[in-house]
Write a protein that holds these residues in place. Sequence first.
Motif, PDB file in Angstrom:
ATOM      1  N   ARG A  67       0.818  -1.211   0.000  1.00 47.19           N
ATOM      2  CA  ARG A  67       0.000   0.000   0.000  1.00 47.19           C
ATOM      3  C   ARG A  67       0.851   1.260   0.000  1.00 47.19           C
ATOM      4  NH1 ARG A  67      -4.701   1.871  -0.047  1.00 47.19           N
ATOM      5  NH2 ARG A  67      -3.762   3.827   0.580  1.00 47.19           N
ATOM      6  N   HIS A  68       0.451   2.196  -0.835  1.00 46.68           N
ATOM      7  CA  HIS A  68       1.055   3.526  -0.855  1.00 46.68           C
ATOM      8  C   HIS A  68       0.534   4.282   0.365  1.00 46.68           C
ATOM      9  CE1 HIS A  68       1.574   7.713  -1.942  1.00 46.68           C
ATOM     10  NE2 HIS A  68       0.282   7.863  -2.036  1.00 46.68           N
ATOM     11  N   GLY A  69       1.385   4.404   1.405  1.00 43.65           N
ATOM     12  CA  GLY A  69       0.935   5.070   2.623  1.00 43.65           C
ATOM     13  C   GLY A  69      -0.142   4.275   3.331  1.00 43.65           C
ATOM     14  N   ALA A  70      -1.032   4.966   4.022  1.00 43.40           N
ATOM     15  CA  ALA A  70      -2.087   4.284   4.763  1.00 43.40           C
ATOM     16  C   ALA A  70      -3.237   5.232   5.021  1.00 43.40           C
ATOM     17  CB  ALA A  70      -1.548   3.747   6.094  1.00 43.40           C
ATOM     18  N   SER A  71      -4.393   4.889   4.492  1.00 43.85           N
ATOM     19  CA  SER A  71      -5.582   5.693   4.710  1.00 43.85           C
ATOM     20  C   SER A  71      -5.960   5.721   6.189  1.00 43.85           C
ATOM     21  CB  SER A  71      -6.746   5.108   3.905  1.00 43.85           C
ATOM     22  OG  SER A  71      -7.975   5.596   4.363  1.00 43.85           O
ATOM     23  N   ILE A  72      -6.458   6.866   6.639  1.00 45.21           N
ATOM     24  CA  ILE A  72      -6.959   6.984   8.008  1.00 45.21           C
ATOM     25  C   ILE A  72      -8.485   7.027   8.025  1.00 45.21           C
ATOM     26  CG2 ILE A  72      -7.082   8.492  10.035  1.00 45.21           C
ATOM     27  CD1 ILE A  72      -4.482   7.066   9.882  1.00 45.21           C
ATOM     28  N   ALA A  91      -0.328  -9.630  -0.142  1.00 39.87           N
ATOM     29  CA  ALA A  91      -0.783  -8.283   0.194  1.00 39.87           C
ATOM     30  C   ALA A  91      -0.063  -7.849   1.463  1.00 39.87           C
ATOM     31  CB  ALA A  91      -2.292  -8.266   0.412  1.00 39.87           C
ATOM     32  N   LEU A  92       0.730  -6.801   1.356  1.00 41.58           N
ATOM     33  CA  LEU A  92       1.483  -6.289   2.489  1.00 41.58           C
ATOM     34  C   LEU A  92       0.696  -5.157   3.119  1.00 41.58           C
ATOM     35  CD1 LEU A  92       5.100  -6.307   1.022  1.00 41.58           C
ATOM     36  CD2 LEU A  92       3.793  -8.150   2.104  1.00 41.58           C
ATOM     37  N   ALA A  93       0.231  -5.362   4.320  1.00 44.72           N
ATOM     38  CA  ALA A  93      -0.616  -4.387   4.992  1.00 44.72           C
ATOM     39  C   ALA A  93       0.223  -3.446   5.848  1.00 44.72           C
ATOM     40  CB  ALA A  93      -1.640  -5.100   5.874  1.00 44.72           C
ATOM     41  N   PRO A  94      -0.118  -2.157   5.873  1.00 47.10           N
ATOM     42  CA  PRO A  94       0.623  -1.229   6.721  1.00 47.10           C
ATOM     43  C   PRO A  94       0.402  -1.466   8.209  1.00 47.10           C
ATOM     44  CG  PRO A  94      -1.209  -0.115   5.654  1.00 47.10           C
ATOM     45  CD  PRO A  94      -1.110  -1.471   5.037  1.00 47.10           C
TER      46      PRO A  94
END
Length: 305
Positions: A67-72, A91-94
């Motif tokens: 993921r590009h960054g991480a949604s809040i 899938a690599l999770a932040p």
Amino acid sequence: MDVESAYIPVRGDARGCSDSITEIAVRDPAAVDANIRTIDPGVVVYNHRFGIDRFSFYEEYPLVHLRHGASIGRGEVAVTTETILDHVSVALAPGERWARAYRAVAPDDVRVATVGIPEADELVDAPSPRDRRVLYAPTNYLVGRGAYANTARSVIECFAGTEYELLFRPHPTDRREGPGLAVTRDCRKRIAELPNVVFDTATTPIESMQRSDILVSDFSGSIAEWLHTGRPLIQLTNVDAPGKAVPPIGVTTESLTLELVDERYRNGEPESAKRRRASWLEYLGIPMDGRSGERAAREVLECRA
């Protein structure tokens, strides 16, 4: 990683976007399938979700989604699970928040691993510069539905002629297209008149975060990176999007005042904000030990064809 790696731009304006990773020159960045097949890699890492249905390379090559960054608070977790997980090997999770959502819907043959946010590793334990520098980094106009349009001009005026330096960093989308572009153009004209306000052109937001003492944002994904610094966060809640309230993580306000900035600069966050921050960090479950890049690299290497 200890193997040869490089990136290909998938859009014309992505050429030259990194000094640390080798770029492979391609004639047509939009020809993603053809470019990848020409390179014939052992594994492909895709750092977003846009346009994945236009491609077919993942039928031949292992695909890792990082993921590009991480949604809040912008709904990106749900969007990601609906658009890309059927196509990936890993899938690599932040953080654990994202990993739980991925595991709930991913096919059985998709491995999900929580790695953190590699681009934020260098922010961990980095000292605040204490240079009276503030970073304004809102989410984009279309997603924020007013967050940028409602606050950009007033943020500039808040700092005009003060002892602070403001790094004004609109979302990349609002620099090149859509209704946010008009706001950006107006703001750039005003910024040209102010010696203490800078239109931030740093390649990545991480560079700007390293140089800043306070972040002013809303529910931008940049907040996830900023949380690695432990420095004060001011969130602007003037958002028009129905059902998209700004989740309170730092100090929240409808409009920015210099008094609020002064208080945060001198005394940091109040206890109430510290408790909210701690609660959010637990909920997000993002590893913040400075080793996210190592974990991501191991997962990528294990996925090679």
